[in-house]
Design an enzyme around this catalytic site. Structure first.
Site, PDB file in Angstrom:
ATOM      1  N   VAL A  65       0.835  -1.201   0.000  1.00  0.00           N
ATOM      2  CA  VAL A  65       0.000   0.000   0.000  1.00  0.00           C
ATOM      3  C   VAL A  65       0.873   1.255   0.000  1.00  0.00           C
ATOM      4  CG1 VAL A  65      -1.742   1.292   1.310  1.00  0.00           C
ATOM      5  CG2 VAL A  65      -1.742  -1.203   1.387  1.00  0.00           C
ATOM      6  N   CYS A  66       0.458   2.256  -0.777  1.00  0.00           N
ATOM      7  CA  CYS A  66       1.051   3.594  -0.691  1.00  0.00           C
ATOM      8  C   CYS A  66      -0.074   4.603  -0.897  1.00  0.00           C
ATOM      9  CB  CYS A  66       2.190   3.781  -1.690  1.00  0.00           C
ATOM     10  SG  CYS A  66       1.668   3.881  -3.416  1.00  0.00           S
ATOM     11  N   ARG A  67       0.267   5.817  -1.245  1.00  0.00           N
ATOM     12  CA  ARG A  67      -0.768   6.845  -1.396  1.00  0.00           C
ATOM     13  C   ARG A  67      -1.644   6.577  -2.613  1.00  0.00           C
ATOM     14  NH1 ARG A  67      -1.994  11.916  -3.568  1.00  0.00           N
ATOM     15  NH2 ARG A  67      -0.280  11.786  -5.033  1.00  0.00           N
ATOM     16  N   GLY A  69      -0.634   4.022  -5.314  1.00  0.00           N
ATOM     17  CA  GLY A  69      -0.432   2.717  -5.938  1.00  0.00           C
ATOM     18  C   GLY A  69       0.851   2.597  -6.729  1.00  0.00           C
ATOM     19  N   MET A  94      -4.115   4.614  -0.757  1.00  0.00           N
ATOM     20  CA  MET A  94      -4.881   5.237   0.319  1.00  0.00           C
ATOM     21  C   MET A  94      -5.839   6.311  -0.198  1.00  0.00           C
ATOM     22  SD  MET A  94      -4.178   3.557   2.989  1.00  0.00           S
ATOM     23  CE  MET A  94      -4.836   4.575   4.313  1.00  0.00           C
TER      24      MET A  94
END
Length: 103
Positions: A65-67, A69, A94
């Site tokens: 997961v990141c902000r 993708g 996110m």
């Protein structure tokens, strides 16, 4: 190299509700995770993934997961190159997550 699986935020929400055995790795930076993380996620900033990879169980299923993708796709590809077979990238990251957050 295997293809990286993509998981939507809805699919991840359903997996969490079903208590599916998967490990969520949040690769965002400290100031980003301070705004909230997905419950059960472990924070490993992207730059630390190479040094932490030996502490991860390659037989487990992971969701990166990141902000948005993009960074998590880089982390997913790195794990895949290291022999991890069950790696998912959270599509939309996110920004698309509508579920619960922990701080």
């Amino acid at each position: 190299m295997n293809e990286i699986n993509v998981m939507t935020t809805d699919e991840l929400q359903k997996a969490l509700e079903e208590n599916k055995d998967l490990a969520i790795i949040d690769v965002r930076e400290d100031e980003e995770v301070a705004q909230g993380m997905i419950p059960t996620a472990k924070h490993i900033p992207l730059g630390h993934v190479p040094e932490e990879v030996d502490n991860l169980d390659s037989s487990k299923e992971y969701v990166m997961v990141c902000r948005s993708g993009k960074r998590s796709m880089n982390a997913s590809e790195f794990l895949n190159q290291k022999g991890f077979k069950k790696v998912n990238n959270l599509e939309g990251g996110m920004l698309d997550w509508k579920g619960e957050l922990v701080f």
